[in-house]
Scaffold this active site. Structure first.
Site, PDB file in Angstrom:
ATOM      1  CB  CYS A 116      25.910  25.046  36.688  1.00 40.52           C
ATOM      2  SG  CYS A 116      26.032  26.570  37.268  1.00 40.52           S
ATOM      3  CG  HIS A 256      26.234  22.637  40.085  1.00 39.83           C
ATOM      4  ND1 HIS A 256      27.353  23.074  39.893  1.00 39.83           N
ATOM      5  CD2 HIS A 256      25.362  23.618  40.150  1.00 39.83           C
ATOM      6  CE1 HIS A 256      27.425  24.424  39.878  1.00 39.83           C
ATOM      7  NE2 HIS A 256      26.105  24.754  40.019  1.00 39.83           N
ATOM      8  CG  ASN A 286      27.419  27.800  41.599  1.00 38.27           C
ATOM      9  OD1 ASN A 286      28.141  27.155  40.621  1.00 38.27           O
ATOM     10  ND2 ASN A 286      26.319  27.913  41.520  1.00 38.27           N
TER      11      ASN A 286
HETATM   12  N1  ACO Z   1      23.229  37.360  53.977  1.00 38.84           N
HETATM   13  C1  ACO Z   1      22.324  37.719  54.715  1.00 38.84           C
HETATM   14  N2  ACO Z   1      21.098  37.849  54.216  1.00 38.84           N
HETATM   15  C2  ACO Z   1      20.606  37.499  53.005  1.00 38.84           C
HETATM   16  C3  ACO Z   1      21.772  37.269  52.157  1.00 38.84           C
HETATM   17  C4  ACO Z   1      22.842  37.088  52.434  1.00 38.84           C
HETATM   18  N3  ACO Z   1      23.987  37.000  51.783  1.00 38.84           N
HETATM   19  N4  ACO Z   1      20.997  36.976  51.074  1.00 38.84           N
HETATM   20  C5  ACO Z   1      19.653  37.001  51.216  1.00 38.84           C
HETATM   21  N5  ACO Z   1      19.579  37.346  52.623  1.00 38.84           N
HETATM   22  C6  ACO Z   1      18.120  37.537  53.193  1.00 38.84           C
HETATM   23  C7  ACO Z   1      17.191  38.354  52.279  1.00 38.84           C
HETATM   24  O1  ACO Z   1      17.279  39.567  52.012  1.00 38.84           O
HETATM   25  C8  ACO Z   1      15.792  37.505  52.820  1.00 38.84           C
HETATM   26  O2  ACO Z   1      15.636  38.573  53.703  1.00 38.84           O
HETATM   27  P1  ACO Z   1      14.219  38.920  54.225  1.00 38.84           P
HETATM   28  O3  ACO Z   1      13.469  37.714  54.617  1.00 38.84           O
HETATM   29  O4  ACO Z   1      14.352  40.136  55.287  1.00 38.84           O
HETATM   30  O5  ACO Z   1      13.516  39.669  52.898  1.00 38.84           O
HETATM   31  C9  ACO Z   1      16.280  36.524  53.605  1.00 38.84           C
HETATM   32  O6  ACO Z   1      17.543  36.559  53.397  1.00 38.84           O
HETATM   33  C10 ACO Z   1      15.768  35.216  52.473  1.00 38.84           C
HETATM   34  O7  ACO Z   1      16.245  35.394  51.212  1.00 38.84           O
HETATM   35  P2  ACO Z   1      15.691  34.507  50.077  1.00 38.84           P
HETATM   36  O8  ACO Z   1      16.317  34.911  48.942  1.00 38.84           O
HETATM   37  O9  ACO Z   1      14.625  34.124  50.212  1.00 38.84           O
HETATM   38  O10 ACO Z   1      16.589  33.199  50.681  1.00 38.84           O
HETATM   39  P3  ACO Z   1      16.561  31.582  50.048  1.00 38.84           P
HETATM   40  O11 ACO Z   1      16.060  30.673  51.165  1.00 38.84           O
HETATM   41  O12 ACO Z   1      15.998  31.547  48.964  1.00 38.84           O
HETATM   42  O13 ACO Z   1      18.062  31.454  49.982  1.00 38.84           O
HETATM   43  C11 ACO Z   1      19.936  31.459  48.210  1.00 38.84           C
HETATM   44  C12 ACO Z   1      18.997  32.212  48.983  1.00 38.84           C
HETATM   45  C13 ACO Z   1      20.815  30.825  49.316  1.00 38.84           C
HETATM   46  C14 ACO Z   1      20.486  32.200  46.993  1.00 38.84           C
HETATM   47  C15 ACO Z   1      19.068  29.931  47.547  1.00 38.84           C
HETATM   48  O14 ACO Z   1      17.702  30.700  47.105  1.00 38.84           O
HETATM   49  C16 ACO Z   1      19.689  29.417  46.471  1.00 38.84           C
HETATM   50  O15 ACO Z   1      20.721  28.690  46.959  1.00 38.84           O
HETATM   51  N6  ACO Z   1      19.073  29.387  45.391  1.00 38.84           N
HETATM   52  C17 ACO Z   1      19.806  28.617  44.364  1.00 38.84           C
HETATM   53  C18 ACO Z   1      20.943  29.245  43.528  1.00 38.84           C
HETATM   54  C19 ACO Z   1      21.600  28.245  42.777  1.00 38.84           C
HETATM   55  O16 ACO Z   1      21.710  27.195  43.258  1.00 38.84           O
HETATM   56  N7  ACO Z   1      22.191  28.810  41.698  1.00 38.84           N
HETATM   57  C20 ACO Z   1      22.575  27.599  40.784  1.00 38.84           C
HETATM   58  C21 ACO Z   1      22.803  27.859  39.481  1.00 38.84           C
HETATM   59  S1  ACO Z   1      24.177  29.246  39.470  1.00 38.84           S
HETATM   60  C22 ACO Z   1      24.862  29.413  37.780  1.00 38.84           C
HETATM   61  O17 ACO Z   1      23.983  28.820  36.871  1.00 38.84           O
HETATM   62  C23 ACO Z   1      25.813  30.248  37.566  1.00 38.84           C
END
Ligand code: ACO
Length: 331
Positions: A116, A256, A286
């Site tokens: 990214c 980003h 993204n």
């Molecule tokens: N729908 C519903 N529930 C979901 C989903 C979904 N799509 N995805 C995850 N959950 C659930 C999980 O299973 C978890 O449930 P649990 O508590 O029962 O175990 C809960 O939601 C929390 O999940 P986490 O993964 O811990 O949530 P988090 O707060 O970390 O949010 C997210 C997840 C949005 C992916 C976040 O971590 C994020 O944005 N991370 C950064 C990603 C990013 O910026 N990538 C950039 C680089 S990409 C590149 O270079 C290509």
């Protein structure tokens, strides 16, 4: 060596697929909800390429528009750099595919792999070549087709990604304008946080690992989130310091577009008004290397970025990498 020239973006354009995938569509594919996706990421819908389309198709569309806006022909371009990790093929580079489509045989062309952060990494390379006087017009493209490497059974990632391309023509600009500061970085201790395990030389694709989706993105979301919040603000700080500016001097930040909560962390950290951060995350998700040029292009088209503005772009991604630049907008 003579005086170093100032380099800057002299035109911007972008291209996205027509096909829209909404959060409601995703509810039919994985166990998720529109509400969860909007609250946790800010994304409402994303554009997805059709079968048979590749990264170069959108890179070329964006490049042609950027050339048109600059009043240039493909033959006027001295170098093509494409930031991507979802090139059409492993070989050749997507930059060579773009060069072929534009019909400018002989023009050097290469890809940059910084996920990214790819567009800003590519901008920094273009900046050096222009400053030194090696080249006069460089096409810098950020393009990714993330849906080609998305695991549609993983709700933790598939709701985040979309496809698109953005292009900039970089050339000499008046002193005091253009690309005034860069902060590039990488933290290789985070190599496992965001990766596509199979399909390279270490783990070639096999029937078995295909069944396990090992040729698709695997992400430790929490780890990437923490890294992003940290480096995004630090990189903005560092480009400001390089030019002796303070956050109040910034007219627009184009970050980003990964997650609205990551963007909000910088809004809060710098205490700037929300409208000093431009994102179109809700429409495109993204799009990796495409996201910053997609944002910049829209901000310019809307008149939110204009000549004399101080603009900061900042990205982060797989590697883990980050990259920021501070510019005085030149047109
Ligand atoms: N729908 C519903 N529930 C979901 C989903 C979904 N799509 N995805 C995850 N959950 C659930 C999980 O299973 C978890 O449930 P649990 O508590 O029962 O175990 C809960 O939601 C929390 O999940 P986490 O993964 O811990 O949530 P988090 O707060 O970390 O949010 C997210 C997840 C949005 C992916 C976040 O971590 C994020 O944005 N991370 C950064 C990603 C990013 O910026 N990538 C950039 C680089 S990409 C590149 O270079 C290509």
């Amino acid at each position: 060596m003579g005086e170093l020239r100032n380099a800057g973006i002299i035109s911007m354009a972008s291209a996205v697929p027509d096909k829209v995938l909404t959060n409601a569509d995703l509810e039919k594919i994985v166990d998720t909800s529109d509400e969860w996706i909007r609250n946790m990421t800010g994304v409402r819908e994303r554009r997805i390429a059709s079968e048979g389309e590749g990264c170069s198709d959108y890179a070329v569309k964006a490049a042609r528009k950027a050339l048109d806006k600059a009043g240039l022909e493909p033959k006027d371009i001295d170098l093509i750099i494409v930031g991507t990790f979802t090139g059409d093929q492993q070989l050749p580079s997507t930059a060579c595919l773009v060069q072929n489509a534009l019909g400018c045989v002989g023009t050097p062309a290469f890809d940059i792999a910084a996920a990214c952060s790819g567009f800003v990494y590519a901008l920094s390379v273009a900046n050096s070549f222009i400053r030194l006087g090696t080249y006069n017009r460089i096409l810098v493209i950020g393009a990714d087709i993330l849906t080609a490497v998305t695991n549609w059974t993983d709700r933790g990632t598939c709701v985040l990604f979309g496809d698109g391309a953005g292009a900039a023509v970089v050339g000499p600009v008046e002193p005091g304008y253009g690309l005034l500061a860069f902060d590039l970085g990488a933290d290789g201790t985070g190599v496992d946080a965001l990766r596509i395990p199979a399909g390279g030389s270490k783990m070639p694709i096999t029937h078995e690992n295909l069944d396990e989706h090992a040729n698709k993105i695997v992400m430790q979301g929490r780890e990437v989130f923490k890294f992003a919040v940290k480096v995004q603000s630090e990189a903005i700080d560092r480009v400001l310091r390089q030019v002796d500016m303070t956050p109040e001097d910034i007219d627009m930040v184009v970050p980003h577009a990964a997650n609205i909560r990551i963007i909000d962390s910088a809004v809060n950290r710098f205490g700037l008004p929300r409208d000093k951060f431009f994102t179109n995350l809700e429409k495109y998700g993204n799009t990796s290397a495409a996201s910053i040029p997609l944002g910049l292009d829209e901000a310019v088209e809307l008149g939110l970025v204009k000549k004399d503005d101080t603009v900061v772009v900042v990205g982060f991604g797989g590697g883990l990498t980050w990259a920021a630049s501070l510019m005085k907008w030149a047109y």
